[in-house]
Design a protein around this motif. Structure first.
Motif, mmCIF file in Angstrom:
data_model
loop_
_atom_site.group_PDB
_atom_site.id
_atom_site.type_symbol
_atom_site.label_atom_id
_atom_site.label_comp_id
_atom_site.label_asym_id
_atom_site.label_seq_id
_atom_site.Cartn_x
_atom_site.Cartn_y
_atom_site.Cartn_z
ATOM 1 N N CYS A 107 -40.572 6.563 30.243
ATOM 2 C CA CYS A 107 -40.054 6.741 28.880
ATOM 3 C C CYS A 107 -38.535 6.677 28.876
ATOM 4 O O CYS A 107 -37.935 6.038 28.013
ATOM 5 C CB CYS A 107 -40.482 8.087 28.322
ATOM 6 N N MET A 108 -37.919 7.358 29.847
ATOM 7 C CA MET A 108 -36.461 7.403 29.852
ATOM 8 C C MET A 108 -35.875 6.023 30.108
ATOM 9 O O MET A 108 -34.921 5.608 29.464
ATOM 10 C CB MET A 108 -35.961 8.368 30.933
ATOM 11 N N THR A 109 -36.450 5.290 31.071
ATOM 12 C CA THR A 109 -35.912 3.959 31.363
ATOM 13 C C THR A 109 -36.035 3.048 30.163
ATOM 14 O O THR A 109 -35.148 2.232 29.908
ATOM 15 C CB THR A 109 -36.696 3.286 32.511
ATOM 16 N N LEU A 110 -37.148 3.146 29.463
ATOM 17 C CA LEU A 110 -37.377 2.214 28.366
ATOM 18 C C LEU A 110 -36.807 2.734 27.047
ATOM 19 O O LEU A 110 -36.986 2.103 26.010
ATOM 20 C CB LEU A 110 -38.871 1.943 28.214
ATOM 21 N N GLY A 111 -36.155 3.877 27.071
ATOM 22 C CA GLY A 111 -35.561 4.396 25.838
ATOM 23 C C GLY A 111 -36.588 4.826 24.816
ATOM 24 O O GLY A 111 -36.332 4.792 23.619
ATOM 25 N N THR B 4 -38.754 7.236 22.529
ATOM 26 C CA THR B 4 -38.586 8.560 21.927
ATOM 27 C C THR B 4 -39.813 8.887 21.093
ATOM 28 O O THR B 4 -40.724 8.062 20.984
ATOM 29 C CB THR B 4 -37.339 8.594 21.024
ATOM 30 N N GLY B 5 -39.810 10.052 20.501
ATOM 31 C CA GLY B 5 -40.887 10.416 19.596
ATOM 32 C C GLY B 5 -42.100 10.970 20.316
ATOM 33 O O GLY B 5 -41.992 11.457 21.436
ATOM 34 N N TRP C 231 -38.085 16.889 23.451
ATOM 35 C CA TRP C 231 -36.907 16.318 22.802
ATOM 36 C C TRP C 231 -37.247 15.961 21.367
ATOM 37 O O TRP C 231 -38.094 15.114 21.109
ATOM 38 C CB TRP C 231 -36.436 15.067 23.558
ATOM 39 N N ASP C 232 -36.595 16.647 20.452
ATOM 40 C CA ASP C 232 -36.844 16.411 19.038
ATOM 41 C C ASP C 232 -35.501 16.592 18.348
ATOM 42 O O ASP C 232 -34.902 17.661 18.420
ATOM 43 C CB ASP C 232 -37.872 17.426 18.525
ATOM 44 N N GLU D 89 -34.759 0.840 15.386
ATOM 45 C CA GLU D 89 -36.085 1.259 14.978
ATOM 46 C C GLU D 89 -36.875 1.759 16.178
ATOM 47 O O GLU D 89 -36.971 1.063 17.179
ATOM 48 C CB GLU D 89 -36.821 0.060 14.366
ATOM 49 N N PRO D 90 -37.466 2.939 16.084
ATOM 50 C CA PRO D 90 -38.246 3.416 17.230
ATOM 51 C C PRO D 90 -39.442 2.514 17.530
ATOM 52 O O PRO D 90 -39.772 2.324 18.699
ATOM 53 C CB PRO D 90 -38.681 4.812 16.795
ATOM 54 N N SER D 91 -40.073 1.947 16.503
ATOM 55 C CA SER D 91 -41.231 1.088 16.778
ATOM 56 C C SER D 91 -40.813 -0.093 17.635
ATOM 57 O O SER D 91 -41.494 -0.472 18.584
ATOM 58 C CB SER D 91 -41.825 0.526 15.487
ATOM 59 N N PHE D 92 -39.692 -0.709 17.280
ATOM 60 C CA PHE D 92 -39.209 -1.889 18.001
ATOM 61 C C PHE D 92 -38.983 -1.541 19.457
ATOM 62 O O PHE D 92 -39.434 -2.240 20.365
ATOM 63 C CB PHE D 92 -37.902 -2.358 17.343
ATOM 64 N N ASN D 93 -38.302 -0.424 19.673
ATOM 65 C CA ASN D 93 -37.997 -0.035 21.036
ATOM 66 C C ASN D 93 -39.264 0.352 21.801
ATOM 67 O O ASN D 93 -39.476 -0.084 22.930
ATOM 68 C CB ASN D 93 -37.021 1.131 20.995
#
Ligand code: SF4
Lengths: 444, 206, 184
Positions: free
Chosen positions: A245-249, A251-252, A262-263, A407-411
């Motif tokens: 998760c951290m490498t790929l950025g 979130t959520g 993390w929120d 956008e979180p979806s994009f990432n």
């Protein structure tokens, strides 16, 4: 191979390409069975009932195992970021709300927060407006998670969750309609506050809706939590641990399902989130089931926040919902009349009949807008899918110079490959559903 | 009757005078945690003065304008130094300033440190004639698609990116749509034999 | 394209028209073609509160081969346009297209490089549904109107006659962007 209207084939430099479009594929499977080739590349989408929108997946298969998974996106690219550059700052809200169409309020709030940062009025936003923003965001979180459960279930072949989920979603949309006049794409949050105050009797209705929803959420909970089919389809599927998760950025809920609490609502509070009591839900399974549990837990927390908002709203009854600075505040007030929501008649009477200055002021702000000092700003909110960040650049004019949405979806969609490769093809569906990408947000 | 023609302004009013945004450097003290970040970076990175062209504090945010040759080094230190620890890069946002001759294209990287709960922004500017920036995918893998998007929309070439192809527009699209010199609309629809006039050319906007 | 096309116009043809229209309108199968925000409202239409199954249409087919109504729900980008056309071509006739929402009908608020300014550039549209997004009730209303249209469909030589008339009118009409007056 004889002619089959559903499955034709042609030779290309990459090997033989078959086009299959539904129906009976017997001949195709016989022919592939006869060749020595184990490796098949399958194109899924962009128009496929279980790809969560217009997502295209290119899967390389060996038997039923996915050896490579790639996403093709852009099928819903709408050019919204460019369009905002041709409208005023306030009109920009109307565009950004249509990006991630399941979380319109979050897009609006993030955009408005960045505009307010540029204007330097972040601390002048009236308290009541902040409370309304929080309340609308949390309601929106519920309606968004509901679509995630509904369509996610549908994609895995479970028909019932969508009926429960959309019933609760309708409860939320009814509130939205009462407050903002629209069910979706409301353009309700404006730079400086919100478009209008909540109607007088809405607060009690929202309280009631919260009570109802607390009960009706149980339906999906009892149906899915611990359900052996659901667990088999989602447990240990779409695994992505904290390091990934951290490498790929990412979130959520995906990050929180990997055990990281993390929120942004807690860690970098905005809109007064520091005044509310709520918990950050985490699990540590890092799989699709864990993400489902995180979302389920967030529903209850959202209800808690909404109830606290109702208390605040009662206390702040009659307080302003727009900044006091008349050079920024939207002049018109909306109201509901016989033909629906529109400019309030009292306001129209004032500008048309009583005050020439009011008319000029209205005209200037509405057609030309306000000027925003040159510079850039970044504002982020915790949307149902992760960090929605907005980077706005102003050149001092009345229109944005550049608006970019992170956008979180994009990432998060980038993690499809990490989640799916090495798994079975059927699990790709679970994994993508657990990312909960909204293609409007991915492609903008 | 209303509005202006030819400026691409479809909002019906037009006639705006745009002032270019300035990027003068801020003076110390920067305030908040910004001094600490600058100090830590300076200590960890001896070439700080070469690499950082300007430090701008604006709207409560810290921006480091980084020389593109040094971008990757700076990024690695920002990620790995325990005092800095910016584990997450939240993408790339391209901005096109046609008026800033010699530095028309900007790439803006918002960074987030979860460990220290801090934010920072890196900004790199390159000339339009030589739009190359080293890729940061090696440092933050999540930047992969974001860099492809910026390439697609602005034509910034990220050197070293493993698959720098268009991501949102069709593969055979000509031009980079979100640059300022690209029109908003009026792209011919190739499926009908007809053309769609640009929005600013349409009847209702004249 | 069966026997009905061969029938001479007259009482026989009109009877067959009525019967075929009734059967066609009551067995409409929509293909799910959700693109954007409107698709969410389309989904809401099928669920318990609005209950499209009252009209026997709640099951959206995943495969265009099994569908005869395409509800284009959302904005169509230039990248998606060829896909839409291919799916339309794969549907077996007789088939109908419903353009749901402002974007599908005209490009909506997105007058830009990415969006096709109305799906009628790509496929023939039978009914346009305004709104952004249209409420589920509006979608149901549009579907009922489409049902009426289907049950009134002419066949054989009657149909050929109508097609000739419509085409002549369309050829004589001025393109929208050449119309002047009012403001210009
Ligand atoms: S018409 Fe409105 S709701 Fe429908 S797709 Fe377009 S923007 Fe979304």
């Amino acid at each position: 191979m004889s002619f089959d209207p559903y499955a034709s084939s042609r030779e290309t430099t990459e090997g033989r390409v078959y086009s299959v479009t539904g129906g009976d594929w017997d001949e195709l499977s016989t022919e592939i069975g006869a060749t020595k080739e184990e490796r098949v590349v399958v194109n899924m989408g962009p128009q496929h009932p279980s790809t969560h929108g217009v997502l295209r997946l290119i899967l390389e298969l060996e038997g039923e195992t996915v050896t490579e998974a790639r996403c093709g996106i852009g099928y819903l690219h709408t050019g919204i970021e460019k369009n905002t550059e041709y409208r005023t700052w306030t009109q920009g809200v109307t565009y950004v709300t249509r990006m991630d169409y399941l979380a319109p309020i979050f897009n609006e709030t993030a955009y408005c927060m960045s505009v307010e940062k540029l204007l330097g009025i972040t601390d002048q936003i009236p308290e009541r407006a902040q409370v309304i923003r929080v309340m609308m965001m949390e309601l929106n979180r519920i309606s968004s998670h509901m679509v995630c459960f509904g369509t996610g279930g549908l994609e895995l072949g479970a028909l019932t969750p969508i009926f429960f989920a959309f019933r609760d979603r309708e409860t939320v949309l009814d509130i939205f309609e009462e407050v903002s006049g629209l069910r979706m794409n409301m353009a309700y949050i404006r730079p400086g506050g919100v478009a209008q105050d909540v109607p007088a009797d809405a607060v009690s209705r929202i309280r009631e809706a919260c009570r109802d929803m607390r009960k009706s959420f149980k339906d999906n909970e009892t149906l899915l939590v611990g359900n052996s089919i659901w667990m088999k389809r989602t447990k240990d599927v779409g695994y992505l641990d904290l390091a990934g998760c951290m490498t790929l950025g990412v979130t959520g809920p995906i990050l929180r399902a990997a055990g990281m609490p993390w929120d942004l609502r807690k860690s970098q509070p905005y809109s007064g989130y520091e005044n509310y009591n709520f918990d950050v839900i985490t699990t540590d399974t890092s799989d699709a089931y864990g993400r489902f549990l995180v979302r389920l837990g967030e529903l209850e927390q959202s209800l808690r926040i909404i109830e606290q908002c109702c208390d605040f709203l009662d206390k702040l009854n009659g307080a302003p919902v727009m900044v006091a600075d008349k050079k920024i505040a939207w002049p018109a007030q909306l109201s509901v009349s016989a033909d629906g929501m529109g400019n309030s008649l009292a306001h129209i009477r004032e500008i048309m009949g009583e005050s020439m200055e009011a008319l000029i002021h209205h005209f200037k702000i509405v057609t030309e807008g306000f000027r925003v000092p040159a510079g850039q700003a970044y504002a982020a909110v915790e949307s149902p899918r992760g960090e929605t960040g907005v980077h706005t650049v102003s050149d001092g004019g009345t229109r944005p110079y550049r608006v970019h949405f992170r956008e979180p979806s994009f990432n998060n969609l980038q993690s499809t490959a990490a989640m799916c490769e090495g798994g079975m093809i059927a699990d790709v569906i679970s994994a993508v559903a657990s990312i909960d990408p909204v293609m409007g947000g991915v492609d903008r | 009757m209303f509005g202006v023609n030819g400026s691409g302004d479809t909002s019906g009013f037009g006639g705006l005078v745009r002032v270019g945004s300035s990027s003068g450097s801020s003076e110390r003290p920067y305030g908040s945690y910004f001094d600490e970040i600058a100090d830590d970076l300076e200590r960890a990175y001896p070439e700080f003065n070469d690499a950082i062209e300007a430090v701008v504090v604006q709207n409560g945010e810290l921006t480091l304008h980084v020389n593109r040759e040094k971008l990757e080094d700076v990024a690695r230190i920002l990620r790995d130094n325990p005092k800095l620890q910016f584990e997450m890069c939240l993408g790339v946002s391209g901005v096109h300033y046609p008026d800033q001759t010699g530095r028309e294209l900007h790439a803006v990287y918002p960074l987030l440190s979860m460990t220290h709960n801090r934010r920072l922004r890196l900004e790199v500017s390159v000339p339009d004639s030589d739009p190359h920036i080293p890729t940061l995918v090696e440092v933050w893998a999540g930047n992969n698609w974001h860099e492809r998007e910026t390439f697609d929309m602005f034509g910034i070439i990220f050197d070293g990116h493993a698959g720098l192809t268009r991501i949102l527009m069709p593969d055979d699209w000509a031009g980079h749509p979100q640059r300022k010199d690209y029109p908003l609309g009026g792209i011919p629809v190739e499926f009908h034999g007809a053309t769609v006039p640009a929005p600013s050319e349409r009847r209702s906007y004249r | 394209m069966g026997l009905e096309e061969k029938l001479p116009s007259g009482i026989m043809l009109t009877t067959v028209e009525k019967l075929a229209g009734y059967i066609r309108k009551t067995s409409l199968w929509p293909a799910s073609f959700g693109l954007a925000c409107c698709a969410i409202e389309m989904m809401a239409t099928t669920t318990a509160k609005y209950d499209l199954s009252r009209f026997g249409m709640e099951v959206f087919r995943g495969s265009p081969r099994q569908a005869d109504l395409m509800i284009v729900a959302g904005r169509l980008s230039n990248k998606m346009a060829p896909v839409l056309r291919q799916i339309y071509d794969q549907m077996a006739g007789p088939k109908w297209v419903l353009a749901m929402g402002a974007c599908a009908s005209s490009g909506g608020m997105f007058n830009n490089y990415a969006i096709v300014q109305g799906v009628d550039h790509i496929v023939p549209v039978d009914i346009y549904l305004p709104g952004c997004p249209p409420r589920p009730e509006m979608l149901i209303d549009a579907i009922i109107k489409l049902h009426e249209q289907i049950s009134d469909t002419k066949l054989g030589s009657n149909r050929a006659q109508i097609i000739r008339e419509v085409e002549a009118a369309a050829l004589a009409a001025k393109p929208v962007h050449q119309i002047t007056g009012l403001l210009a």
